[in-house]
Write a protein that holds these residues in place. Structure first.
Motif, PDB file in Angstrom:
ATOM      1  N   VAL A 122       0.901  -1.190   0.032  1.00 37.76           N
ATOM      2  CA  VAL A 122      -0.056   0.076  -0.042  1.00 37.76           C
ATOM      3  C   VAL A 122       0.962   1.160   0.020  1.00 37.76           C
ATOM      4  O   VAL A 122       0.693   2.202  -0.613  1.00 37.76           O
ATOM      5  N   ALA A 123       1.858   1.134   0.800  1.00 35.33           N
ATOM      6  CA  ALA A 123       3.014   2.582   0.995  1.00 35.33           C
ATOM      7  C   ALA A 123       3.572   2.547  -0.441  1.00 35.33           C
ATOM      8  O   ALA A 123       3.693   3.743  -0.873  1.00 35.33           O
ATOM      9  N   THR A 124       4.184   1.431  -1.133  1.00 32.32           N
ATOM     10  CA  THR A 124       4.786   1.666  -2.453  1.00 32.32           C
ATOM     11  C   THR A 124       3.634   2.084  -3.458  1.00 32.32           C
ATOM     12  O   THR A 124       3.960   3.024  -4.124  1.00 32.32           O
ATOM     13  N   GLN A 125       2.512   1.701  -3.492  1.00 32.90           N
ATOM     14  CA  GLN A 125       1.395   2.245  -4.181  1.00 32.90           C
ATOM     15  C   GLN A 125       1.144   3.914  -3.926  1.00 32.90           C
ATOM     16  O   GLN A 125       1.159   4.617  -5.063  1.00 32.90           O
ATOM     17  N   GLU A 126       1.380   4.162  -2.848  1.00 33.53           N
ATOM     18  CA  GLU A 126       1.138   5.718  -2.605  1.00 33.53           C
ATOM     19  C   GLU A 126       2.210   6.300  -2.923  1.00 33.53           C
ATOM     20  O   GLU A 126       2.064   7.531  -3.551  1.00 33.53           O
ATOM     21  N   LEU A 127       3.385   5.816  -2.571  1.00 36.25           N
ATOM     22  CA  LEU A 127       4.591   6.621  -3.217  1.00 36.25           C
ATOM     23  C   LEU A 127       4.878   6.497  -4.668  1.00 36.25           C
ATOM     24  O   LEU A 127       4.904   7.809  -5.136  1.00 36.25           O
ATOM     25  N   GLU A 128       4.272   5.713  -5.514  1.00 35.49           N
ATOM     26  CA  GLU A 128       4.167   5.656  -6.982  1.00 35.49           C
ATOM     27  C   GLU A 128       3.136   6.843  -7.262  1.00 35.49           C
ATOM     28  O   GLU A 128       3.393   7.548  -8.307  1.00 35.49           O
ATOM     29  N   LYS A 129       2.347   7.044  -6.586  1.00 28.28           N
ATOM     30  CA  LYS A 129       1.046   7.822  -6.914  1.00 28.28           C
ATOM     31  C   LYS A 129       1.683   9.223  -6.656  1.00 28.28           C
ATOM     32  O   LYS A 129       1.521  10.214  -7.619  1.00 28.28           O
ATOM     33  N   VAL A 130       2.412   9.457  -5.754  1.00 25.72           N
ATOM     34  CA  VAL A 130       2.892  10.682  -5.227  1.00 25.72           C
ATOM     35  C   VAL A 130       3.811  11.268  -6.167  1.00 25.72           C
ATOM     36  O   VAL A 130       4.084  12.143  -6.818  1.00 25.72           O
ATOM     37  N   LYS A 131       4.934  10.176  -6.460  1.00 25.09           N
ATOM     38  CA  LYS A 131       5.755  10.407  -7.687  1.00 25.09           C
ATOM     39  C   LYS A 131       5.267  10.935  -9.135  1.00 25.09           C
ATOM     40  O   LYS A 131       5.718  11.690  -9.869  1.00 25.09           O
ATOM     41  N   ALA A 132       4.281  10.140  -9.500  1.00 22.26           N
ATOM     42  CA  ALA A 132       3.474  10.508 -10.744  1.00 22.26           C
ATOM     43  C   ALA A 132       2.923  11.823 -10.659  1.00 22.26           C
ATOM     44  O   ALA A 132       2.953  12.524 -11.607  1.00 22.26           O
ATOM     45  N   GLU A 133       2.221  12.121  -9.751  1.00 27.61           N
ATOM     46  CA  GLU A 133       1.818  13.643  -9.301  1.00 27.61           C
ATOM     47  C   GLU A 133       2.931  14.499  -9.367  1.00 27.61           C
ATOM     48  O   GLU A 133       2.920  15.686 -10.292  1.00 27.61           O
ATOM     49  N   LEU A 134       4.263  14.186  -8.914  1.00 24.31           N
ATOM     50  CA  LEU A 134       5.235  15.163  -8.845  1.00 24.31           C
ATOM     51  C   LEU A 134       5.803  15.261 -10.112  1.00 24.31           C
ATOM     52  O   LEU A 134       6.001  16.321 -10.592  1.00 24.31           O
ATOM     53  N   GLU A 135       5.862  14.090 -10.972  1.00 20.65           N
ATOM     54  CA  GLU A 135       6.440  14.185 -12.209  1.00 20.65           C
ATOM     55  C   GLU A 135       5.396  14.964 -13.154  1.00 20.65           C
ATOM     56  O   GLU A 135       6.025  15.682 -14.312  1.00 20.65           O
ATOM     57  N   ALA A 136       4.095  14.987 -13.120  1.00 17.30           N
ATOM     58  CA  ALA A 136       3.123  15.571 -13.664  1.00 17.30           C
ATOM     59  C   ALA A 136       3.324  17.103 -13.475  1.00 17.30           C
ATOM     60  O   ALA A 136       3.268  17.913 -14.389  1.00 17.30           O
ATOM     61  N   GLU A 137       3.442  17.472 -12.236  1.00 17.90           N
ATOM     62  CA  GLU A 137       3.740  18.819 -11.860  1.00 17.90           C
ATOM     63  C   GLU A 137       4.864  19.141 -12.485  1.00 17.90           C
ATOM     64  O   GLU A 137       4.918  20.484 -12.979  1.00 17.90           O
ATOM     65  N   ARG A 138       5.920  18.605 -12.591  1.00 19.01           N
ATOM     66  CA  ARG A 138       7.411  19.012 -13.245  1.00 19.01           C
ATOM     67  C   ARG A 138       7.078  19.271 -14.661  1.00 19.01           C
ATOM     68  O   ARG A 138       7.751  20.188 -15.116  1.00 19.01           O
ATOM     69  N   LYS A 139       6.352  18.485 -15.240  1.00 14.78           N
ATOM     70  CA  LYS A 139       6.026  18.500 -16.949  1.00 14.78           C
ATOM     71  C   LYS A 139       5.475  19.744 -17.193  1.00 14.78           C
ATOM     72  O   LYS A 139       5.287  20.110 -18.394  1.00 14.78           O
ATOM     73  N   LYS A 140       4.624  20.131 -16.201  1.00 17.78           N
ATOM     74  CA  LYS A 140       3.667  21.575 -16.594  1.00 17.78           C
ATOM     75  C   LYS A 140       4.843  22.668 -16.611  1.00 17.78           C
ATOM     76  O   LYS A 140       5.593  22.876 -16.060  1.00 17.78           O
ATOM     77  N   GLY A 141       4.250  23.517 -17.633  1.00 19.19           N
ATOM     78  CA  GLY A 141       5.081  24.923 -17.627  1.00 19.19           C
ATOM     79  C   GLY A 141       4.892  25.812 -16.741  1.00 19.19           C
ATOM     80  O   GLY A 141       3.993  25.797 -15.792  1.00 19.19           O
ATOM     81  N   PHE A 142       5.673  26.760 -16.868  1.00 21.03           N
ATOM     82  CA  PHE A 142       5.530  27.949 -15.968  1.00 21.03           C
ATOM     83  C   PHE A 142       4.166  28.528 -15.761  1.00 21.03           C
ATOM     84  O   PHE A 142       3.744  28.880 -14.707  1.00 21.03           O
ATOM     85  N   TRP A 143       3.661  29.003 -16.799  1.00 25.29           N
ATOM     86  CA  TRP A 143       2.495  29.754 -16.731  1.00 25.29           C
ATOM     87  C   TRP A 143       1.256  28.889 -16.515  1.00 25.29           C
ATOM     88  O   TRP A 143       0.315  29.186 -15.918  1.00 25.29           O
ATOM     89  N   SER A 144       1.217  27.541 -16.805  1.00 21.63           N
ATOM     90  CA  SER A 144       0.240  26.660 -16.502  1.00 21.63           C
ATOM     91  C   SER A 144       0.410  26.486 -14.824  1.00 21.63           C
ATOM     92  O   SER A 144      -0.778  26.410 -14.248  1.00 21.63           O
ATOM     93  N   LYS A 145       1.502  26.522 -14.418  1.00 23.67           N
ATOM     94  CA  LYS A 145       1.538  26.268 -13.004  1.00 23.67           C
ATOM     95  C   LYS A 145       1.020  27.521 -12.159  1.00 23.67           C
ATOM     96  O   LYS A 145       0.466  27.491 -11.129  1.00 23.67           O
ATOM     97  N   LEU A 146       1.406  28.708 -12.974  1.00 25.58           N
ATOM     98  CA  LEU A 146       1.137  30.043 -12.285  1.00 25.58           C
ATOM     99  C   LEU A 146      -0.350  30.074 -12.390  1.00 25.58           C
ATOM    100  O   LEU A 146      -1.297  30.816 -11.408  1.00 25.58           O
ATOM    101  N   PHE A 147      -1.129  30.000 -13.555  1.00 22.75           N
ATOM    102  CA  PHE A 147      -2.551  30.144 -13.605  1.00 22.75           C
ATOM    103  C   PHE A 147      -3.525  29.237 -13.330  1.00 22.75           C
ATOM    104  O   PHE A 147      -4.669  29.362 -12.792  1.00 22.75           O
ATOM    105  N   ASN A 148      -3.139  27.790 -13.406  1.00 26.16           N
ATOM    106  CA  ASN A 148      -4.039  26.571 -13.058  1.00 26.16           C
ATOM    107  C   ASN A 148      -3.822  26.094 -11.660  1.00 26.16           C
ATOM    108  O   ASN A 148      -4.763  25.603 -11.199  1.00 26.16           O
ATOM    109  N   GLY A 149      -2.695  26.325 -11.210  1.00 27.16           N
ATOM    110  CA  GLY A 149      -2.408  25.667 -10.064  1.00 27.16           C
ATOM    111  C   GLY A 149      -2.691  26.338  -8.894  1.00 27.16           C
ATOM    112  O   GLY A 149      -3.000  25.936  -7.677  1.00 27.16           O
TER     113      GLY A 149
END
Length: 149
Positions: A122-149
């Motif tokens: 369960v912890a590994t799945q949660e970690l994978e989910k958090v990693k995926a969310e972080l990776e998705a956040e990293r891929k967003k552009g600067f303006w996208s982060k600023l206006f959508n987030g």
């Protein structure tokens, strides 16, 4: 009577012990109602055979003591053998109880390990989910982060 068993009576003693005449005892032997044992050409009747056929037996005093001594010795030997067997059985039971306790402890450890593995999964799945969310956040552009987030 030195060579014979202490439980054997000659025919005269046997007849007296059950309260019948020798002639009657001979008749019962001839009819096969009473078994005899032959030793040195003489016939003897075992006390147990008299009891089986006539029920009550009245033995001469020295015979009672001899039979009692013989049965007591046999009984003592049997008791000692049973006591030894009891000790061995107790040891076996103790070993079985220890094995059962070991088995129960092993089963408890197995359950604990399974629970820990499930928690890790369960912890590994949660970690994978958090990693995926972080990776998705990293891929967003600067303006996208600023206006959508």
């Amino acid at each position: 009577m030195s060579k014979q068993s202490s439980n054997l009576l000659n025919l005269t003693q046997a007849a007296e012990a059950v309260g019948i005449t020798r002639k009657t005892l001979y008749s019962h032997i001839d009819k096969g109602l009473v078994s005899v044992t032959r030793q040195n050409g003489k016939r003897y009747v075992d006390v147990s055979e008299l009891i089986r056929n006539y029920g009550s037996v009245s033995l001469p005093e020295e015979k009672v003591n001899a039979v009692t001594r013989s049965q007591t010795k046999h009984g003592d030997d049997a008791i000692l053998a049973m006591q030894r067997e009891l000790v061995e059985l107790r040891k076996l039971i103790e070993k079985q109880q220890l094995l059962l306790e070991d088995k129960q402890q092993t089963e408890q450890l197995r359950e604990l390990m399974t629970g820990l593995q499930n928690e890790r999964d369960v912890a590994t799945q949660e970690l994978e989910k958090v990693k995926a969310e972080l990776e998705a956040e990293r891929k967003k552009g600067f303006w996208s982060k600023l206006f959508n987030g």
